[in-house]
Design a protein around this motif. Sequence first.
Motif, PDB file in Angstrom:
ATOM      1  N   LEU A  12     -72.735  27.502  25.847  1.00  0.00           N
ATOM      2  CA  LEU A  12     -73.829  28.224  25.196  1.00  0.00           C
ATOM      3  C   LEU A  12     -75.199  27.663  25.563  1.00  0.00           C
ATOM      4  O   LEU A  12     -76.209  28.185  25.126  1.00  0.00           O
ATOM      5  N   SER A  13     -75.227  26.602  26.347  1.00  0.00           N
ATOM      6  CA  SER A  13     -76.499  26.007  26.757  1.00  0.00           C
ATOM      7  C   SER A  13     -77.136  26.809  27.888  1.00  0.00           C
ATOM      8  O   SER A  13     -76.481  27.631  28.526  1.00  0.00           O
ATOM      9  N   SER A  14     -78.423  26.537  28.114  1.00  0.00           N
ATOM     10  CA  SER A  14     -79.164  27.230  29.178  1.00  0.00           C
ATOM     11  C   SER A  14     -78.409  27.153  30.492  1.00  0.00           C
ATOM     12  O   SER A  14     -77.858  26.115  30.853  1.00  0.00           O
ATOM     13  N   ARG A  15     -78.415  28.253  31.218  1.00  0.00           N
ATOM     14  CA  ARG A  15     -77.726  28.325  32.510  1.00  0.00           C
ATOM     15  C   ARG A  15     -78.618  27.889  33.666  1.00  0.00           C
ATOM     16  O   ARG A  15     -78.129  27.436  34.677  1.00  0.00           O
ATOM     17  N   ASP A  16     -79.913  28.073  33.524  1.00  0.00           N
ATOM     18  CA  ASP A  16     -80.827  27.789  34.626  1.00  0.00           C
ATOM     19  C   ASP A  16     -81.055  26.282  34.764  1.00  0.00           C
ATOM     20  O   ASP A  16     -81.796  25.686  34.018  1.00  0.00           O
ATOM     21  N   ARG A  17     -80.367  25.706  35.717  1.00  0.00           N
ATOM     22  CA  ARG A  17     -80.458  24.263  35.948  1.00  0.00           C
ATOM     23  C   ARG A  17     -80.475  24.011  37.450  1.00  0.00           C
ATOM     24  O   ARG A  17     -79.551  24.384  38.161  1.00  0.00           O
ATOM     25  N   ASP A  18     -81.511  23.356  37.912  1.00  0.00           N
ATOM     26  CA  ASP A  18     -81.620  23.012  39.326  1.00  0.00           C
ATOM     27  C   ASP A  18     -81.285  21.541  39.568  1.00  0.00           C
ATOM     28  O   ASP A  18     -80.780  21.184  40.623  1.00  0.00           O
ATOM     29  N   ASP A  19     -81.590  20.703  38.599  1.00  0.00           N
ATOM     30  CA  ASP A  19     -81.401  19.259  38.739  1.00  0.00           C
ATOM     31  C   ASP A  19     -80.039  18.868  38.171  1.00  0.00           C
ATOM     32  O   ASP A  19     -79.844  18.869  36.958  1.00  0.00           O
ATOM     33  N   MET A  20     -79.092  18.553  39.034  1.00  0.00           N
ATOM     34  CA  MET A  20     -77.737  18.190  38.602  1.00  0.00           C
ATOM     35  C   MET A  20     -77.536  16.674  38.583  1.00  0.00           C
ATOM     36  O   MET A  20     -76.414  16.191  38.579  1.00  0.00           O
ATOM     37  N   SER A  21     -78.614  15.926  38.534  1.00  0.00           N
ATOM     38  CA  SER A  21     -78.536  14.463  38.611  1.00  0.00           C
ATOM     39  C   SER A  21     -78.064  13.846  37.299  1.00  0.00           C
ATOM     40  O   SER A  21     -78.142  14.456  36.228  1.00  0.00           O
ATOM     41  N   VAL A  22     -77.594  12.616  37.416  1.00  0.00           N
ATOM     42  CA  VAL A  22     -77.232  11.834  36.238  1.00  0.00           C
ATOM     43  C   VAL A  22     -78.462  11.623  35.358  1.00  0.00           C
ATOM     44  O   VAL A  22     -78.369  11.667  34.123  1.00  0.00           O
ATOM     45  N   ASP A  23     -79.616  11.434  35.981  1.00  0.00           N
ATOM     46  CA  ASP A  23     -80.853  11.238  35.217  1.00  0.00           C
ATOM     47  C   ASP A  23     -81.149  12.446  34.330  1.00  0.00           C
ATOM     48  O   ASP A  23     -81.607  12.279  33.191  1.00  0.00           O
ATOM     49  N   ALA A  24     -80.906  13.658  34.831  1.00  0.00           N
ATOM     50  CA  ALA A  24     -81.129  14.864  34.023  1.00  0.00           C
ATOM     51  C   ALA A  24     -80.158  14.902  32.847  1.00  0.00           C
ATOM     52  O   ALA A  24     -80.528  15.286  31.736  1.00  0.00           O
ATOM     53  N   ASP A  25     -78.906  14.486  33.078  1.00  0.00           N
ATOM     54  CA  ASP A  25     -77.924  14.442  31.989  1.00  0.00           C
ATOM     55  C   ASP A  25     -78.317  13.402  30.943  1.00  0.00           C
ATOM     56  O   ASP A  25     -78.194  13.637  29.734  1.00  0.00           O
ATOM     57  N   VAL A  26     -78.801  12.252  31.386  1.00  0.00           N
ATOM     58  CA  VAL A  26     -79.226  11.197  30.460  1.00  0.00           C
ATOM     59  C   VAL A  26     -80.441  11.655  29.661  1.00  0.00           C
ATOM     60  O   VAL A  26     -80.527  11.397  28.453  1.00  0.00           O
ATOM     61  N   ALA A  27     -81.356  12.366  30.294  1.00  0.00           N
ATOM     62  CA  ALA A  27     -82.526  12.884  29.580  1.00  0.00           C
ATOM     63  C   ALA A  27     -82.104  13.878  28.505  1.00  0.00           C
ATOM     64  O   ALA A  27     -82.654  13.867  27.396  1.00  0.00           O
ATOM     65  N   THR A  28     -81.115  14.720  28.802  1.00  0.00           N
ATOM     66  CA  THR A  28     -80.602  15.658  27.803  1.00  0.00           C
ATOM     67  C   THR A  28     -79.995  14.904  26.630  1.00  0.00           C
ATOM     68  O   THR A  28     -80.242  15.240  25.463  1.00  0.00           O
ATOM     69  N   LEU A  29     -79.203  13.885  26.924  1.00  0.00           N
ATOM     70  CA  LEU A  29     -78.604  13.060  25.874  1.00  0.00           C
ATOM     71  C   LEU A  29     -79.693  12.405  25.029  1.00  0.00           C
ATOM     72  O   LEU A  29     -79.620  12.403  23.795  1.00  0.00           O
ATOM     73  N   ALA A  30     -80.713  11.872  25.655  1.00  0.00           N
ATOM     74  CA  ALA A  30     -81.817  11.229  24.919  1.00  0.00           C
ATOM     75  C   ALA A  30     -82.517  12.233  24.012  1.00  0.00           C
ATOM     76  O   ALA A  30     -82.855  11.912  22.866  1.00  0.00           O
ATOM     77  N   ASP A  31     -82.718  13.458  24.500  1.00  0.00           N
ATOM     78  CA  ASP A  31     -83.349  14.489  23.671  1.00  0.00           C
ATOM     79  C   ASP A  31     -82.472  14.845  22.476  1.00  0.00           C
ATOM     80  O   ASP A  31     -82.974  15.080  21.376  1.00  0.00           O
ATOM     81  N   LEU A  32     -81.161  14.890  22.676  1.00  0.00           N
ATOM     82  CA  LEU A  32     -80.241  15.171  21.563  1.00  0.00           C
ATOM     83  C   LEU A  32     -80.308  14.051  20.531  1.00  0.00           C
ATOM     84  O   LEU A  32     -80.392  14.315  19.327  1.00  0.00           O
ATOM     85  N   LEU A  33     -80.303  12.804  20.991  1.00  0.00           N
ATOM     86  CA  LEU A  33     -80.396  11.677  20.060  1.00  0.00           C
ATOM     87  C   LEU A  33     -81.705  11.716  19.276  1.00  0.00           C
ATOM     88  O   LEU A  33     -81.720  11.434  18.075  1.00  0.00           O
ATOM     89  N   ASP A  34     -82.796  12.068  19.957  1.00  0.00           N
ATOM     90  CA  ASP A  34     -84.087  12.210  19.270  1.00  0.00           C
ATOM     91  C   ASP A  34     -84.029  13.324  18.229  1.00  0.00           C
ATOM     92  O   ASP A  34     -84.516  13.160  17.108  1.00  0.00           O
ATOM     93  N   GLN A  35     -83.450  14.455  18.593  1.00  0.00           N
ATOM     94  CA  GLN A  35     -83.346  15.605  17.677  1.00  0.00           C
ATOM     95  C   GLN A  35     -82.612  15.213  16.399  1.00  0.00           C
ATOM     96  O   GLN A  35     -82.976  15.639  15.309  1.00  0.00           O
ATOM     97  N   LEU A  36     -81.562  14.405  16.552  1.00  0.00           N
ATOM     98  CA  LEU A  36     -80.733  14.014  15.412  1.00  0.00           C
ATOM     99  C   LEU A  36     -81.203  12.716  14.752  1.00  0.00           C
ATOM    100  O   LEU A  36     -80.555  12.228  13.830  1.00  0.00           O
ATOM    101  N   HIS A  37     -82.315  12.160  15.248  1.00  0.00           N
ATOM    102  CA  HIS A  37     -82.882  10.916  14.710  1.00  0.00           C
ATOM    103  C   HIS A  37     -81.855   9.783  14.739  1.00  0.00           C
ATOM    104  O   HIS A  37     -81.758   8.998  13.796  1.00  0.00           O
ATOM    105  N   LEU A  38     -81.108   9.703  15.838  1.00  0.00           N
ATOM    106  CA  LEU A  38     -80.105   8.653  15.996  1.00  0.00           C
ATOM    107  C   LEU A  38     -80.689   7.517  16.822  1.00  0.00           C
ATOM    108  O   LEU A  38     -81.003   7.680  17.988  1.00  0.00           O
ATOM    109  N   ARG A  39     -80.834   6.376  16.177  1.00  0.00           N
ATOM    110  CA  ARG A  39     -81.328   5.194  16.889  1.00  0.00           C
ATOM    111  C   ARG A  39     -80.177   4.432  17.519  1.00  0.00           C
ATOM    112  O   ARG A  39     -80.357   3.716  18.494  1.00  0.00           O
ATOM    113  N   ARG A  40     -78.988   4.570  16.924  1.00  0.00           N
ATOM    114  CA  ARG A  40     -77.786   3.900  17.431  1.00  0.00           C
ATOM    115  C   ARG A  40     -76.627   4.868  17.362  1.00  0.00           C
ATOM    116  O   ARG A  40     -76.526   5.666  16.435  1.00  0.00           O
TER     117      ARG A  40
END
Length: 112
Positions: A68-96
């Motif tokens: 269900l996530s956005s389909r338009d993705r050009d950057d398939m790097s690990v860095d892009a995946d880590v940035a997505t994870l970091a944004d999710l952690l920020d959204q949920l206010h998870l420090r650990r």
Amino acid sequence: MAEVRFLRTRAGARIAYTVDGAGPALVCVPPWTTRLQAQQELSGHRTFVAELARHHTVVQYDRWGTGLSSRDRDDMSVDADVATLADLLDQLHLRRCALFGASQGGGPRRST
């Protein structure tokens, strides 16, 4: 079944995620492809998550470009995946949190 929620990443992607249970956070890093809705329909997966959710807040999300996530993705790097994870952690206010990753979600460690 957990309610599917959405977040908007700093890169502009819309990412689908679910949150189940209570307790210390356990974030399931998605494999190459995911589909939260299909996973929730699998009795074995539901049982697995339910057991984890007895003692943890279990967070699952569709990888950017799948499910269900956005389909338009050009950057398939690990860095892009880590940035997505970091944004999710920020959204949920998870420090650990603990991370759980199967398949590509549990990639090899980099040596330094």
